[in-house]
Scaffold this motif. Structure first.
Motif, PDB file in Angstrom:
ATOM      1  N   SER A   1      -3.408 -29.464  14.095  1.00  0.00           N
ATOM      2  CA  SER A   1      -3.816 -28.921  13.172  1.00  0.00           C
ATOM      3  C   SER A   1      -4.070 -29.252  11.876  1.00  0.00           C
ATOM      4  O   SER A   1      -4.497 -30.410  11.890  1.00  0.00           O
TER       5      SER A   1
ATOM      6  N   ASP B   1      -5.646 -23.732  12.777  1.00  0.00           N
ATOM      7  CA  ASP B   1      -5.036 -23.601  10.965  1.00  0.00           C
ATOM      8  C   ASP B   1      -4.241 -22.739  10.818  1.00  0.00           C
ATOM      9  O   ASP B   1      -3.204 -21.355  10.939  1.00  0.00           O
ATOM     10  N   PRO B   2      -2.544 -23.706  10.215  1.00  0.00           N
ATOM     11  CA  PRO B   2      -1.588 -22.936  10.080  1.00  0.00           C
ATOM     12  C   PRO B   2      -1.859 -21.813   9.267  1.00  0.00           C
ATOM     13  O   PRO B   2      -0.223 -20.840   8.996  1.00  0.00           O
ATOM     14  N   TYR B   3      -2.146 -21.241   8.076  1.00  0.00           N
ATOM     15  CA  TYR B   3      -2.285 -20.194   7.426  1.00  0.00           C
ATOM     16  C   TYR B   3      -2.601 -19.092   7.993  1.00  0.00           C
ATOM     17  O   TYR B   3      -2.118 -18.067   7.273  1.00  0.00           O
ATOM     18  N   GLY B   4      -3.842 -19.722   8.963  1.00  0.00           N
ATOM     19  CA  GLY B   4      -4.325 -17.664   9.778  1.00  0.00           C
ATOM     20  C   GLY B   4      -2.866 -17.855  10.700  1.00  0.00           C
ATOM     21  O   GLY B   4      -3.031 -16.506  12.263  1.00  0.00           O
TER      22      GLY B   4
ATOM     23  N   ALA C   1      -8.124 -24.983  -0.846  1.00  0.00           N
ATOM     24  CA  ALA C   1      -7.452 -23.762  -2.458  1.00  0.00           C
ATOM     25  C   ALA C   1      -7.638 -25.583  -2.974  1.00  0.00           C
ATOM     26  O   ALA C   1      -7.804 -24.834  -5.176  1.00  0.00           O
TER      27      ALA C   1
ATOM     28  N   ASN D   1      -6.869 -17.387  13.666  1.00  0.00           N
ATOM     29  CA  ASN D   1      -6.055 -15.975  13.441  1.00  0.00           C
ATOM     30  C   ASN D   1      -5.402 -15.980  14.442  1.00  0.00           C
ATOM     31  O   ASN D   1      -5.851 -15.942  15.545  1.00  0.00           O
TER      32      ASN D   1
ATOM     33  N   GLN E   1     -14.657 -15.728   8.068  1.00  0.00           N
ATOM     34  CA  GLN E   1     -14.592 -17.063   7.650  1.00  0.00           C
ATOM     35  C   GLN E   1     -14.992 -18.738   7.950  1.00  0.00           C
ATOM     36  O   GLN E   1     -14.775 -19.325   8.169  1.00  0.00           O
TER      37      GLN E   1
ATOM     38  N   MET F   1      -7.649 -23.592   5.218  1.00  0.00           N
ATOM     39  CA  MET F   1      -7.168 -23.283   3.958  1.00  0.00           C
ATOM     40  C   MET F   1      -6.698 -24.032   2.907  1.00  0.00           C
ATOM     41  O   MET F   1      -7.606 -23.867   1.203  1.00  0.00           O
ATOM     42  N   ASP F   2      -5.699 -24.684   2.436  1.00  0.00           N
ATOM     43  CA  ASP F   2      -5.106 -25.837   2.030  1.00  0.00           C
ATOM     44  C   ASP F   2      -5.968 -26.921   0.940  1.00  0.00           C
ATOM     45  O   ASP F   2      -5.443 -26.157  -0.562  1.00  0.00           O
TER      46      ASP F   2
ATOM     47  N   PHE G   1     -14.039 -23.650   3.564  1.00  0.00           N
ATOM     48  CA  PHE G   1     -12.903 -23.918   4.846  1.00  0.00           C
ATOM     49  C   PHE G   1     -13.796 -23.855   5.942  1.00  0.00           C
ATOM     50  O   PHE G   1     -13.017 -24.373   6.568  1.00  0.00           O
TER      51      PHE G   1
ATOM     52  N   ALA H   1      -5.151 -28.374   7.598  1.00  0.00           N
ATOM     53  CA  ALA H   1      -4.772 -27.258   6.620  1.00  0.00           C
ATOM     54  C   ALA H   1      -5.458 -27.268   6.212  1.00  0.00           C
ATOM     55  O   ALA H   1      -6.030 -27.127   4.874  1.00  0.00           O
TER      56      ALA H   1
END
Length: 181
Positions: free
Chosen positions: A111, A94-97, A119, A74, A13, A115-116, A127, A113
């Protein structure tokens, strides 16, 4: 002033790279710095973390167990480090993990985002730069010359062509970080 930071997540990461860039940013700003990586034997996918201390004064030890700021990427790291953030400190995640976000009321919670956003731009390797941009905003480090110098120092010369993209990701990270209520 001394700021003690932990960055924690999975290998791959960019946790250690983020810490190294942050440490060099501190050095380029004439601060005393400690960067202390910790990772398992796995190259990718295992847990990794690093502590970075940035200070106007001498740093007595790189080994600390409570932090002013935690970047947590994570769920295992959230479970391990959330309680080690000092009252009045901050968590960035990051809310993704994260399945269970932090819910402490004695710290600031942010927070991002990242990862978003990575993408959206089609570059997963950016990231960590989005996350680092959010952290730099919170720390009040906005001098792009200093951060650019840190990137030139930490990135291999063959990747210096990516510095403008990294600077843009840092800028965007500073824009997208959100303080939770």
């Amino acid at each position: 002033m001394t700021t003690e930071i932990i960055i924690a997540g999975f290998g791959g990461q960019g946790v250690l790279s983020m810490g190294k860039i942050l440490a060099y940013t501190g050095l380029m700003a004439d601060k005393n710095v400690s960067w202390f990586p910790s990772y398992g034997p796995e190259q990718r996918g295992g847990t990794a973390n690093c502590t970075v201390i940035i200070s106007d004064e001498d740093i007595s030890s790189p080994i600390i167990d409570s932090y002013d700021v935690a970047i947590i990427l994570n769920q295992p790291s959230m479970e391990r480090f959330e309680s080690h953030v000092k009252a009045g400190g901050a968590i960035i995640y990051d809310p993704y993990g994260i399945m269970t976000p932090p819910n402490r009321t004695d710290i600031d919670i942010y927070s991002i985002a990242a990862m978003d956003e990575a993408a959206k731009v089609g570059n997963a390797k950016a990231f960590n730069m989005f996350v680092l941009g959010g952290l730099l905003r919170i720390l009040g480090i906005t001098d792009e010359e200093v951060v650019g110098a840190a990137l030139r120092k930490t990135l291999p010369e063959r990747h210096h062509g990516l510095i403008p993209m990294n600077i843009e990701a840092l800028r965007k990270g500073a824009e997208i970080i959100e303080k939770k209520a």
